[in-house]
Scaffold this active site. Structure first.
Site, PDB file in Angstrom:
ATOM      1  N   ASN A 195       0.838  -1.192   0.000  1.00 17.63           N
ATOM      2  CA  ASN A 195       0.000   0.000   0.000  1.00 17.63           C
ATOM      3  C   ASN A 195       0.880   1.251   0.000  1.00 17.63           C
ATOM      4  O   ASN A 195       1.989   1.266   0.525  1.00 17.63           O
ATOM      5  CB  ASN A 195      -1.012   0.005   1.151  1.00 17.63           C
ATOM      6  CG  ASN A 195      -0.427  -0.169   2.532  1.00 17.63           C
ATOM      7  OD1 ASN A 195       0.575  -0.849   2.716  1.00 17.63           O
ATOM      8  ND2 ASN A 195      -1.064   0.431   3.520  1.00 17.63           N
TER       9      ASN A 195
ATOM     10  N   GLU B 125       0.350   5.345   0.651  1.00 17.23           N
ATOM     11  CA  GLU B 125      -0.551   6.407   1.100  1.00 17.23           C
ATOM     12  C   GLU B 125      -0.149   7.760   0.526  1.00 17.23           C
ATOM     13  O   GLU B 125       0.964   7.935   0.014  1.00 17.23           O
ATOM     14  CB  GLU B 125      -0.556   6.474   2.631  1.00 17.23           C
ATOM     15  CG  GLU B 125      -1.154   5.241   3.255  1.00 17.23           C
ATOM     16  CD  GLU B 125      -1.198   5.281   4.770  1.00 17.23           C
ATOM     17  OE1 GLU B 125      -1.902   4.444   5.331  1.00 17.23           O
ATOM     18  OE2 GLU B 125      -0.533   6.147   5.394  1.00 17.23           O
TER      19      GLU B 125
ATOM     20  N   CYS C 114      -4.100   0.685  -2.445  1.00 13.46           N
ATOM     21  CA  CYS C 114      -3.959  -0.531  -1.653  1.00 13.46           C
ATOM     22  C   CYS C 114      -2.914  -1.463  -2.255  1.00 13.46           C
ATOM     23  O   CYS C 114      -2.617  -1.401  -3.452  1.00 13.46           O
ATOM     24  CB  CYS C 114      -5.290  -1.269  -1.580  1.00 13.46           C
ATOM     25  SG  CYS C 114      -6.597  -0.356  -0.732  1.00 13.46           S
TER      26      CYS C 114
ATOM     27  N   GLU D  78      -3.137  -4.666  -2.880  1.00 11.77           N
ATOM     28  CA  GLU D  78      -3.706  -5.562  -3.879  1.00 11.77           C
ATOM     29  C   GLU D  78      -3.789  -4.881  -5.239  1.00 11.77           C
ATOM     30  O   GLU D  78      -3.411  -5.438  -6.270  1.00 11.77           O
ATOM     31  CB  GLU D  78      -5.105  -6.030  -3.455  1.00 11.77           C
ATOM     32  CG  GLU D  78      -5.137  -6.749  -2.121  1.00 11.77           C
ATOM     33  CD  GLU D  78      -5.382  -5.823  -0.931  1.00 11.77           C
ATOM     34  OE1 GLU D  78      -4.652  -4.807  -0.768  1.00 11.77           O
ATOM     35  OE2 GLU D  78      -6.306  -6.099  -0.152  1.00 11.77           O
TER      36      GLU D  78
ATOM     37  N   CYS E 162     -10.708  -3.049  -3.921  1.00  9.62           N
ATOM     38  CA  CYS E 162      -9.787  -4.091  -4.398  1.00  9.62           C
ATOM     39  C   CYS E 162     -10.557  -5.300  -4.912  1.00  9.62           C
ATOM     40  O   CYS E 162     -10.187  -5.890  -5.935  1.00  9.62           O
ATOM     41  CB  CYS E 162      -8.824  -4.495  -3.290  1.00  9.62           C
ATOM     42  SG  CYS E 162      -7.593  -3.212  -2.946  1.00  9.62           S
TER      43      CYS E 162
END
Length: 147
Positions: free
Chosen positions: A52, A54, A63, A65, A103
């Site tokens: 991930n 940010e 994210c 995924e 996701c």
């Protein structure tokens, strides 16, 4: 929500879980401090890592995924078998980490819901697995638009 060993046959679960744990170190989480690592298995056996990332504006965050999927798709990959996901505060994994709804929707775009396997691990030896169809029942995907 537990797939049998037979249903996981041909999936390198341990390799995926290990790669997902390795990706925790690469996560950029200065705001939530919740690190997530993912390892995505393509149909040809290649494993794509994701973490991930940010952003101070929050909305542009991504994210783990989706990072793995977008890396793979941007390189031309379109078929996937499984993904392993791990996560925890400051990278300390204490429980299972489930993929968020966004996701799951990205997975729906590129995977067969009945056969794509989502592995959630809380240690290198303790995991659970389910299909995308189990985690996103009645999901909206490409087939929806063609029916």
């Amino acid at each position: 929500m537990a797939l049998s060993a037979k249903e996981l046959e041909g999936i390198p679960v341990q390799e995926l879980v290990d790669k997902a744990f390795g990706m925790l170190k690469k996560a950029y989480t200065p705001y939530s401090h919740w690190k997530v690592g993912a390892a995505l298995l393509s149909a040809d056996g290649y494993i794509w890592g994701g973490c991930n990332i940010e952003n101070a504006a929050y909305s542009p965050s991504n994210c783990a995924e989706r990072t793995a999927f977008f890396k793979a798709v941007s390189e031309g990959e379109r078929e996937f078998k499984a993904i392993a996901i791990v996560g925890g505060h400051e990278g300390e994994v204490k429980d299972y980490c489930s993929p968020c709804g966004v996701c799951r929707q990205v997975m729906m775009e590129f995977c067969r819901p009945e056969s794509f396997i989502i592995i959630q691990a809380k240690s290198r030896s303790e995991y659970r697995a389910a299909t995308l169809a189990e985690l996103l029942p009645e999901g909206f995907g490409p087939a929806t638009l063609s029916s």
